[in-house]
Enzyme design. Structure first.
Site, PDB file in Angstrom:
ATOM      1  N   HIS A 251       0.856  -1.183   0.000  1.00 46.32           N
ATOM      2  CA  HIS A 251       0.000   0.000   0.000  1.00 46.32           C
ATOM      3  C   HIS A 251       0.887   1.225   0.000  1.00 46.32           C
ATOM      4  O   HIS A 251       1.937   1.237   0.632  1.00 46.32           O
ATOM      5  CB  HIS A 251      -0.913   0.013   1.241  1.00 46.32           C
ATOM      6  CG  HIS A 251      -2.087   0.922   1.099  1.00 46.32           C
ATOM      7  ND1 HIS A 251      -2.016   2.256   1.376  1.00 46.32           N
ATOM      8  CD2 HIS A 251      -3.347   0.675   0.688  1.00 46.32           C
ATOM      9  CE1 HIS A 251      -3.204   2.806   1.147  1.00 46.32           C
ATOM     10  NE2 HIS A 251      -4.028   1.869   0.721  1.00 46.32           N
ATOM     11  N   GLU A 306      -7.782  -5.444   0.240  1.00 48.58           N
ATOM     12  CA  GLU A 306      -8.337  -6.289  -0.816  1.00 48.58           C
ATOM     13  C   GLU A 306      -8.252  -7.783  -0.511  1.00 48.58           C
ATOM     14  O   GLU A 306      -9.010  -8.573  -1.070  1.00 48.58           O
ATOM     15  CB  GLU A 306      -7.634  -5.980  -2.151  1.00 48.58           C
ATOM     16  CG  GLU A 306      -7.751  -4.536  -2.603  1.00 48.58           C
ATOM     17  CD  GLU A 306      -9.151  -4.151  -3.071  1.00 48.58           C
ATOM     18  OE1 GLU A 306     -10.116  -4.480  -2.360  1.00 48.58           O
ATOM     19  OE2 GLU A 306      -9.279  -3.529  -4.124  1.00 48.58           O
TER      20      GLU A 306
HETATM   21  N1  ACO Z   1       3.942  -7.660  -4.310  1.00 50.93           N
HETATM   22  C1  ACO Z   1       5.291  -7.663  -4.566  1.00 50.93           C
HETATM   23  N2  ACO Z   1       6.050  -6.572  -4.482  1.00 50.93           N
HETATM   24  C2  ACO Z   1       5.448  -5.427  -4.136  1.00 50.93           C
HETATM   25  C3  ACO Z   1       4.066  -5.346  -3.876  1.00 50.93           C
HETATM   26  C4  ACO Z   1       3.317  -6.530  -3.968  1.00 50.93           C
HETATM   27  N3  ACO Z   1       2.004  -6.542  -3.725  1.00 50.93           N
HETATM   28  N4  ACO Z   1       3.730  -4.076  -3.580  1.00 50.93           N
HETATM   29  C5  ACO Z   1       4.865  -3.370  -3.657  1.00 50.93           C
HETATM   30  N5  ACO Z   1       5.903  -4.184  -3.999  1.00 50.93           N
HETATM   31  C6  ACO Z   1       7.307  -3.811  -4.169  1.00 50.93           C
HETATM   32  C7  ACO Z   1       7.557  -3.161  -5.515  1.00 50.93           C
HETATM   33  O1  ACO Z   1       7.903  -4.120  -6.477  1.00 50.93           O
HETATM   34  C8  ACO Z   1       8.703  -2.227  -5.175  1.00 50.93           C
HETATM   35  O2  ACO Z   1       9.872  -2.988  -5.105  1.00 50.93           O
HETATM   36  P1  ACO Z   1      11.263  -2.404  -5.709  1.00 50.93           P
HETATM   37  O3  ACO Z   1      11.478  -1.099  -4.982  1.00 50.93           O
HETATM   38  O4  ACO Z   1      12.245  -3.474  -5.386  1.00 50.93           O
HETATM   39  O5  ACO Z   1      11.021  -2.203  -7.170  1.00 50.93           O
HETATM   40  C9  ACO Z   1       8.408  -1.765  -3.751  1.00 50.93           C
HETATM   41  O6  ACO Z   1       7.633  -2.813  -3.171  1.00 50.93           O
HETATM   42  C10 ACO Z   1       7.633  -0.469  -3.679  1.00 50.93           C
HETATM   43  O7  ACO Z   1       6.434  -0.653  -4.422  1.00 50.93           O
HETATM   44  P2  ACO Z   1       5.736   0.429  -5.309  1.00 50.93           P
HETATM   45  O8  ACO Z   1       5.011  -0.261  -6.425  1.00 50.93           O
HETATM   46  O9  ACO Z   1       6.695   1.523  -5.646  1.00 50.93           O
HETATM   47  O10 ACO Z   1       4.672   0.995  -4.288  1.00 50.93           O
HETATM   48  P3  ACO Z   1       3.469   1.945  -4.633  1.00 50.93           P
HETATM   49  O11 ACO Z   1       3.172   2.701  -3.403  1.00 50.93           O
HETATM   50  O12 ACO Z   1       3.770   2.712  -5.878  1.00 50.93           O
HETATM   51  O13 ACO Z   1       2.285   0.919  -4.986  1.00 50.93           O
HETATM   52  C11 ACO Z   1       0.469  -0.574  -4.704  1.00 50.93           C
HETATM   53  C12 ACO Z   1       1.273   0.577  -4.073  1.00 50.93           C
HETATM   54  C13 ACO Z   1       0.043  -0.168  -6.125  1.00 50.93           C
HETATM   55  C14 ACO Z   1      -0.770  -0.813  -3.859  1.00 50.93           C
HETATM   56  C15 ACO Z   1       1.362  -1.834  -4.743  1.00 50.93           C
HETATM   57  O14 ACO Z   1       1.722  -2.218  -3.437  1.00 50.93           O
HETATM   58  C16 ACO Z   1       0.655  -3.004  -5.447  1.00 50.93           C
HETATM   59  O15 ACO Z   1       0.714  -3.098  -6.672  1.00 50.93           O
HETATM   60  N6  ACO Z   1      -0.016  -3.921  -4.671  1.00 50.93           N
HETATM   61  C17 ACO Z   1      -0.753  -5.016  -5.273  1.00 50.93           C
HETATM   62  C18 ACO Z   1      -2.106  -4.563  -5.837  1.00 50.93           C
HETATM   63  C19 ACO Z   1      -3.129  -4.323  -4.736  1.00 50.93           C
HETATM   64  O16 ACO Z   1      -3.309  -5.130  -3.835  1.00 50.93           O
HETATM   65  N7  ACO Z   1      -3.796  -3.173  -4.856  1.00 50.93           N
HETATM   66  C20 ACO Z   1      -4.835  -2.760  -3.906  1.00 50.93           C
HETATM   67  C21 ACO Z   1      -4.329  -1.663  -3.020  1.00 50.93           C
HETATM   68  S1  ACO Z   1      -5.560  -1.182  -1.822  1.00 50.93           S
HETATM   69  C22 ACO Z   1      -6.656  -0.240  -2.739  1.00 50.93           C
HETATM   70  O17 ACO Z   1      -6.297   0.449  -3.668  1.00 50.93           O
HETATM   71  C23 ACO Z   1      -8.057  -0.338  -2.400  1.00 50.93           C
END
Ligand code: ACO
Length: 361
Positions: A251, A306
């Protein structure tokens, strides 16, 4: 001249004041208009949270009964549009169908627009789901709450109190959540004075993405693929080897567990015959968190809303393809509240970009 340079994703940027909700990502707390989410959903349902969010703004604000009546009357009104919707939305997914449905609502409709969108979404969703099964749309019953009526329209009969309460808890829990992507989108559109219906439609479009409201369906796909808890560790290691994002985890704001995960997990536990599925999902969840710690050390990734949304909606027998659309049925109350707030005090939202392209020679 640019005054402030921000990271991509507007990470950490505060763009407005709001009285609607506060997300404390370090402590794992969500406050909705002065109430912790855990306390709030313990004492009121979707209409109560909507009335609270709208307090001091739109009609029905601060008055749960008025909000409930307004939404119920709007459901009846929206039902008249269902035949047109079903023709226009043929072959579309439920969330695409809602996009069409919101697009059909006229700005000139005299019904207060927050009621209109809150009433239209459940009616349209139920009709779209029934059409996919080759069934006729079922007319709304304005004596019921949104959750009661939506389940009735989907199932063809009342679902029973425990299921209705489960859905009501879900809708209330997801009604508002700070400046998430869809709420921010709705506020940008509201800031141009395009009107509430357009702002809500834009919010829906942002919600649709798998990184925001589209995650719970894939959560169930993941649980199905893993199959049994003993296979979770190997499955997750393989997923990271393929650079897969784990749906239901991570998140932007929460650096600890999303508090809504526990609210919804408790709601699943109150439903009949969920113990086995819950215990499997809890084991897989622990496996996912351990894998995130191993493969993304220092990233502070945990369970988001989620994961248990998926379990709850599955237990309510909502088809997977409807999960994102159902999220919109709850979040629409928050979008409306933010539109009110933006319209009252905000200027047009118009940031700048830094041009890095070619220049005339
Ligand atoms: N699984 C694996 N790795 C992850 C995940 C995940 N669910 N979430 C973040 N990371 C990793 C990224 O790969 C990144 O790694 P890196 O720095 O080595 O490249 C690091 O953690 C930071 O992640 P970002 O994508 O930069 O974080 P951001 O804040 O931009 O994204 C998000 C947040 C979109 C929610 C992300 O965590 C994600 O894609 N989660 C899965 C989808 C999901 O469950 N979405 C629902 C969110 S709740 C809602 O909107 C109601």
């Amino acid at each position: 001249m640019l005054q402030t340079r921000v990271d991509s994703g507007l990470d950490g940027v505060i763009v407005a004041d709001t009285v609607m909700s506060e997300v404390d990502g370090e402590e794992g707390r969500l406050v909705v208009r002065g109430h912790s989410i855990e306390d709030l959903v313990g004492v009121t349902g979707f209409e109560g949270v909507a009335a609270l969010l709208w307090e001091g703004y739109g009609e029905g604000g601060g008055n749960e009964a008025a909000a409930r009546d307004g939404m119920a009357a709007a459901r009846v009104r929206a039902f008249a549009l269902v035949p047109k919707l079903l023709i226009a939305a043929e072959g579309l997914t439920p969330v695409e169908g809602l996009r069409v449905g919101l697009g059909m609502l006229p700005d000139s409709d005299p019904v207060p627009h927050h009621y209109l969108v809150c009433g239209a979404l459940p009616v349209f969703l139920a009709a779209l789901l029934n059409a996919r099964k080759g069934l006729s749309a079922i007319a709304p019953d304005p004596s019921l709450t949104t959750a009661q009526d939506l389940l009735r329209m989907i199932r063809g009969q009342r679902a029973g109190e425990v299921f209705e309460k489960g859905l009501d808890t879900y809708l209330a829990t997801v009604a508002d959540h700070g400046f998430n992507a869809s709420t921010f989108t709705a506020r940008v559109v509201a800031s141009t004075h395009a009107g509430l219906i357009s702002a809500v439609l834009a919010g829906l479009c942002a919600l649709k993405g798998p990184l925001h409201g589209g995650a719970p369906g894939p959560v169930l796909d993941m649980l199905d693929e893993i199959g049994e808890a003993s296979r979770a560790e190997a499955w997750f290691d393989d997923a990271f080897a393929k650079n897969t994002t784990l749906m239901g985890f991570g998140h932007r704001i929460y650096k600890v567990r999303d508090p809504r995960a526990d609210v919804l997990k408790a709601a699943v536990a109150r439903l009949p015959e969920t113990a086995g599925r819950l215990s499997y999902a809890s084991e897989v969840e622990q496996g996912a968190i351990a894998a995130l710690r191993r493969h993304k050390p220092g990233r502070r990734l945990d369970t988001n809303v989620e994961y248990y949304t998926a379990l709850l909606l599955e237990a309510l027998e909502i088809p997977r393809e409807a999960f994102t659309a159902l999220f919109a049925v709850g979040r629409v109350a928050g979008w409306c509240a933010h539109v009110f707030e933006q319209e009252r005090g905000g200027r047009i939202i118009r940031p700048q970009s830094n041009y890095v392209g070619a220049r005339p020679s």
